[in-house]
Design a protein around this motif. Structure first.
Motif, mmCIF file in Angstrom:
data_model
loop_
_atom_site.group_PDB
_atom_site.id
_atom_site.type_symbol
_atom_site.label_atom_id
_atom_site.label_comp_id
_atom_site.label_asym_id
_atom_site.label_seq_id
_atom_site.Cartn_x
_atom_site.Cartn_y
_atom_site.Cartn_z
ATOM 1 N N VAL A 168 0.851 -1.186 0.000
ATOM 2 C CA VAL A 168 0.000 0.000 0.000
ATOM 3 C C VAL A 168 0.887 1.237 0.000
ATOM 4 O O VAL A 168 2.031 1.201 0.462
ATOM 5 C CB VAL A 168 -0.943 0.024 1.229
ATOM 6 N N ARG B 203 2.053 4.640 1.361
ATOM 7 C CA ARG B 203 2.037 5.455 2.572
ATOM 8 C C ARG B 203 3.116 6.520 2.461
ATOM 9 O O ARG B 203 4.281 6.211 2.240
ATOM 10 C CB ARG B 203 2.296 4.601 3.820
ATOM 11 N N GLU B 204 2.698 7.767 2.593
ATOM 12 C CA GLU B 204 3.626 8.896 2.530
ATOM 13 C C GLU B 204 4.479 8.838 1.267
ATOM 14 O O GLU B 204 5.687 9.102 1.284
ATOM 15 C CB GLU B 204 4.511 8.925 3.779
ATOM 16 N N ARG C 64 5.399 6.275 -0.505
ATOM 17 C CA ARG C 64 6.202 5.066 -0.711
ATOM 18 C C ARG C 64 5.311 3.841 -0.600
ATOM 19 O O ARG C 64 4.382 3.808 0.212
ATOM 20 C CB ARG C 64 7.318 4.959 0.335
ATOM 21 N N LYS C 65 5.602 2.835 -1.405
ATOM 22 C CA LYS C 65 4.846 1.598 -1.313
ATOM 23 C C LYS C 65 5.417 0.766 -0.171
ATOM 24 O O LYS C 65 6.631 0.573 -0.055
ATOM 25 C CB LYS C 65 4.925 0.825 -2.626
ATOM 26 N N VAL C 66 4.536 0.279 0.701
ATOM 27 C CA VAL C 66 4.948 -0.435 1.913
ATOM 28 C C VAL C 66 4.281 -1.798 1.946
ATOM 29 O O VAL C 66 3.088 -1.949 1.667
ATOM 30 C CB VAL C 66 4.573 0.362 3.179
ATOM 31 N N SER D 71 9.734 -1.121 2.922
ATOM 32 C CA SER D 71 9.400 -0.454 1.671
ATOM 33 C C SER D 71 9.514 -1.451 0.525
ATOM 34 O O SER D 71 10.514 -2.181 0.418
ATOM 35 C CB SER D 71 10.355 0.715 1.422
#
Length: 236
Positions: free
Chosen positions: A151, A153-154, A156-158, A164
């Motif tokens: 997903v 978040r901020e 970046r994909k996490v 990350s």
């Protein structure tokens, strides 16, 4: 695994900025990255400032200026892991942006009906009925499916584990003529190593792979097993 794959391979890929000529056979020998029969049976395919291709008894090394990949189609697949980790421990200042741990298999579903069963299970056909059936005749089906864990978040994909990156799980009919009614599946455990947009280094890449290898391979084997369970009636 429920069904023995006809073809099974593993690869570790690093993306960054590389000097392929570092990976000359004499350097690999000096650093004891290849020993014994590996050094005796190694075959040089390309040695160039922009590309190095080496073939070992257990696998293959590909390195160009943007990508490093070590792969194997033979057990034990941990051989690729050992080579990658040991190699990047020797290249601690090499810029690395990302690392991917990849597993892929081709396995026979057993029949055309079971091959369709996998597609129908992963992509139920009621929504696609007019697209895939004409009366009682099947005129189509699943050609490729990719599921992603990750997903944003901020910016970046996490992943689920908080790192990350992302995980891709792909399923397709196998294009291999030697795998009748075959299924191809590929799991890519991808890790972003950049810090504030800048590459990390070889030491971080080696440490990451050493830390996550077992989990990544175990995760791939689990999903391969789940996929095979669709058609492996004897195991259910």
């Amino acid at each position: 695994m429920r069904i023995k794959p006809q073809i099974s391979s593993s690869a570790i890929v690093a993306v960054g900025h590389f000097n392929p000529l570092i990976l000359r056979p004499d350097w690999l020998l000096k650093k004891e990255l290849i020993v014994g029969s590996d050094s005796e049976q190694m075959r040089v395919e390309v040695i160039h400032s922009e590309l190095v291709l080496l073939r070992f008894p257990w696998g293959r090394l590909h390195c160009d200026q943007g990508q490093f990949m070590v792969s194997t189609e033979k057990d034990p697949i941990v051989t690729a892991y050992d080579f990658f980790v040991n190699c990047f421990q020797m290249l601690p200042e090499t810029p690395v942006r990302a690392v991917g741990i990849n597993r892929e298999i081709h396995f026979p579903a057993g029949s055309a009906e079971k091959l369709h069963l996998i597609g129908d299970t992963l992509a139920p056909k009621p929504f696609w009925k007019e697209w895939t059936f004409e009366g009682e005749e099947r005129i189509g089906g699943l050609r490729s499916l990719v599921m992603e864990q990750g997903v944003v978040r901020e910016g970046r994909k996490v992943r689920k584990d908080g790192r990350s990156g992302y995980i891709h799980f792909k399923v397709e009919p196998s294009v291999r003529a030697d795998v009748p009614n075959g299924v191809y599946s590929h799991v890519n455990d991808h890790f972003d190593l950049t810090l504030n947009g800048e590459p990390n280094d070889g030491r971080a890449a080696a440490e990451l792979v050493a830390e996550v290898w077992d989990d990544a391979i175990g995760r791939a084997e689990y999903w391969f097993d789940q996929l095979m369970s669709i058609v492996d009636v004897d195991a259910n």
